[in-house]
Design a protein around this motif. Structure first.
Motif, short mmCIF file in Angstrom:
data_model
loop_
_atom_site.label_atom_id
_atom_site.label_comp_id
_atom_site.label_asym_id
_atom_site.label_seq_id
_atom_site.Cartn_x
_atom_site.Cartn_y
_atom_site.Cartn_z
N ILE A 1 2.15 -1.58 -1.15
CA ILE A 1 3.32 -1.12 -1.68
C ILE A 1 3.41 -0.34 0.20
CG2 ILE A 1 3.11 2.22 -1.46
CD1 ILE A 1 1.51 1.90 -4.47
N LEU A 2 4.81 -1.42 0.82
CA LEU A 2 4.92 -0.77 2.49
C LEU A 2 5.53 -0.10 2.45
CD1 LEU A 2 4.02 -4.79 2.94
CD2 LEU A 2 2.52 -2.90 3.62
N ASP A 3 6.60 0.62 1.69
CA ASP A 3 7.89 1.63 1.55
C ASP A 3 7.16 2.73 1.86
OD1 ASP A 3 7.16 1.19 -1.05
OD2 ASP A 3 9.12 1.65 -1.07
N VAL A 4 6.36 3.13 1.92
CA VAL A 4 5.17 4.11 1.83
C VAL A 4 4.84 4.56 2.32
CG1 VAL A 4 4.32 6.80 0.44
CG2 VAL A 4 6.26 4.58 -0.30
N THR A 5 4.49 6.00 3.69
CA THR A 5 3.25 5.97 4.92
C THR A 5 1.86 5.93 3.92
OG1 THR A 5 3.70 8.17 4.17
CG2 THR A 5 4.82 7.84 6.14
N LEU A 6 0.74 5.73 4.67
CA LEU A 6 0.01 5.52 4.23
C LEU A 6 -1.06 7.13 3.26
CD1 LEU A 6 -2.24 3.36 6.60
CD2 LEU A 6 -2.24 2.87 4.19
N SER A 7 -0.89 7.41 3.83
CA SER A 7 -1.36 9.16 4.15
C SER A 7 -0.41 9.59 2.12
CB SER A 7 -0.93 10.44 4.92
OG SER A 7 0.34 10.25 4.75
N LYS A 8 0.31 9.10 1.48
CA LYS A 8 2.02 9.41 0.62
C LYS A 8 0.77 8.57 -0.77
CE LYS A 8 4.74 12.51 2.02
NZ LYS A 8 5.14 13.77 1.86
N VAL A 9 0.70 7.80 -0.65
CA VAL A 9 0.16 6.45 -1.10
C VAL A 9 -1.09 7.11 -1.94
CG1 VAL A 9 -0.67 4.15 -1.86
CG2 VAL A 9 1.30 4.12 -0.29
N GLY A 10 -1.96 7.42 -1.28
CA GLY A 10 -3.23 8.32 -1.45
C GLY A 10 -4.38 7.56 -2.14
N GLY A 11 -5.58 8.66 -2.07
CA GLY A 11 -6.87 7.57 -2.31
C GLY A 11 -7.73 7.37 -1.45
N LYS A 12 -8.73 7.11 -1.90
CA LYS A 12 -9.36 6.57 -0.91
C LYS A 12 -9.49 4.54 -1.59
CE LYS A 12 -11.92 10.34 0.03
NZ LYS A 12 -13.71 11.48 0.09
N GLY A 13 -9.72 3.67 -0.24
CA GLY A 13 -10.20 2.29 -0.71
C GLY A 13 -9.38 1.86 -1.01
N LEU A 14 -7.70 2.50 -0.52
CA LEU A 14 -6.48 1.90 -0.79
C LEU A 14 -6.32 0.03 -0.41
CD1 LEU A 14 -3.75 4.03 0.63
CD2 LEU A 14 -4.28 3.17 -1.28
N PHE A 15 -7.19 -0.10 0.76
CA PHE A 15 -6.99 -2.01 1.24
C PHE A 15 -8.69 -2.91 0.26
CE2 PHE A 15 -4.42 0.47 4.34
CZ PHE A 15 -3.77 -0.54 3.82
N ILE A 16 -9.08 -1.72 -0.36
CA ILE A 16 -10.77 -2.60 -1.05
C ILE A 16 -10.99 -2.61 -2.41
CG2 ILE A 16 -11.67 -2.48 1.34
CD1 ILE A 16 -12.87 0.58 0.09
N LYS A 17 -10.64 -1.23 -3.09
CA LYS A 17 -11.00 -1.51 -4.81
C LYS A 17 -10.86 -2.97 -5.46
CE LYS A 17 -11.06 2.61 -5.78
NZ LYS A 17 -11.75 3.56 -4.64
N GLU A 18 -9.51 -3.34 -5.12
CA GLU A 18 -9.21 -5.08 -6.26
C GLU A 18 -10.64 -5.93 -5.17
OE1 GLU A 18 -5.30 -3.09 -6.26
OE2 GLU A 18 -7.05 -2.79 -4.48
N ILE A 19 -11.28 -5.76 -4.10
CA ILE A 19 -12.16 -6.67 -3.87
C ILE A 19 -13.09 -5.75 -4.37
CG2 ILE A 19 -13.09 -8.10 -2.05
CD1 ILE A 19 -10.40 -7.40 -0.25
N GLU A 20 -13.77 -4.68 -4.60
CA GLU A 20 -14.52 -4.78 -4.93
C GLU A 20 -14.96 -5.15 -6.52
OE1 GLU A 20 -16.23 -0.67 -1.94
OE2 GLU A 20 -14.34 -0.69 -4.20
N GLN A 21 -13.47 -4.95 -7.12
CA GLN A 21 -13.68 -4.92 -8.67
C GLN A 21 -14.03 -7.11 -8.50
OE1 GLN A 21 -13.40 -3.28 -10.83
NE2 GLN A 21 -13.52 -5.02 -12.51
#
Length: 308
Positions: free
Chosen positions: A46-66
């Motif tokens: 998701i690159l067309d929305v500011t990070l703060s609007k995407v929301g949630g913690k761990g935006l860049f890590i969840k799939e890697i942890e999975q």
């Protein structure tokens, strides 16, 4: 020696950082084979929305942890500033690497400093933390949201006719682009993101052999400073998309920790500094002082604005 697999994001910076970690591990462990698994995260998609609007913690890590839970990878390399303060069950930070320059930098179109930008200058950043502090110092500037990897953001300088963009020094240095930096912002002006400049090496807690292999990368002093910073973030219940910054440095045997909380418009900026030897106690003390000054109300308002 066995073959192990590391997980990473696909961005050029993430790949460079992961290759640096792989090289260091192979220096220490002769004959170690390391494969690399490139993983696309929600934050990358998701690159067309500011990070703060995407929301949630761990935006860049969840799939890697999975992928770690599913044992597709043995460990992962993250930018520590992307990591939530609480680890998911069964995972741990096996190592925190020695920190590089933690500061934010500006790249300006004509090489000028931040102070010398023209009145009404357009400054690109997707970080509410950076925006709050820069607007506090220069209420005249206009903040323009800029997302994407480092290459993309540097290109936006020309594309969007911006006067400046703000990035982390460490990322530019790792990419070999330090010469692009116009000015390194002092921590007096701009407190960095929690953990900025350090890499987090994450693995499964139960995997003792992997933990042992990764332990050579752990830097004791960096772990102390970032623990103090992450304690502030945890106590304020903040993610990397909230205008919170914290920066600790060692002075002699003591830690000096500064924490900030700001309103997105930069009109309010709370700042507290304290010294101590226990990273967690120090982090709690600074967070509590910020809360006493009204940090909770500011952050609640920011979260409300983001959710709208």
């Amino acid at each position: 020696m066995k073959r192990i697999v590391v997980g990473t994001r696909k961005s050029p910076l993430a790949l460079t950082q992961t290759e640096m970690v792989m090289a260091k591990l192979q220096e220490h462990h002769t004959g170690l084979e390391i494969g690399m698994e490139k993983i696309v995260t929600k934050g990358d998609r998701i690159l067309d929305v500011t990070l703060s609007k995407v929301g949630g913690k761990g935006l860049f890590i969840k799939e890697i942890e999975q992928a770690m839970y599913e044992k597709k990878i043995d460990f992962a390399v993250h930018s520590l500033k992307d990591m939530p303060t609480e680890m998911p069950e069964g995972l741990m930070l096996a190592a925190i690497t020695e920190r590089e320059d933690p500061r934010d930098v500006v790249i300006t179109r004509n090489g000028s400093t931040f102070a010398d930008l023209p009145i009404g200058a357009r400054v690109g950043t997707s970080s509410l933390r950076r925006a709050a502090q820069l607007l506090n110092a220069r209420p005249d500037i206009e903040i323009v949201s800029v997302r994407g990897n480092i290459n993309t953001r540097i290109a936006k300088l020309e594309e969007l006719q911006l006067d400046a963009i703000v990035l982390a020094a460490a990322g530019l240095e790792r990419m070999g682009w330090a010469e692009k930096i116009s000015e390194r912002l002092s921590t007096e002006l701009c407190i960095p993101a929690v953990g900025q400049g350090a890499l987090a090496i994450q693995c499964r807690s139960e995997d003792e052999e992997i933990r042992e292999i990764l332990s050579v990368l752990d830097d004791v002093n960096t772990r102390r400073t970032v623990t103090a910073e992450r304690t502030v973030l945890g106590r304020l219940n903040g993610g990397c998309q909230i205008p919170i910054g914290a920066f600790a440095e060692l002075e002699g045997g003591e830690l000096k920790l500064t924490g900030i909380v700001g309103s997105a418009d930069g009109l309010t900026l709370l700042k507290e500094t304290a010294t101590g030897t226990d990273p967690m106690a120090l982090g709690h003390a600074v967070a509590e002082r910020l809360i006493e000054k009204g940090a909770g109300e500011i952050l609640a308002k920011v979260r409300e604005e983001i959710s709208q």
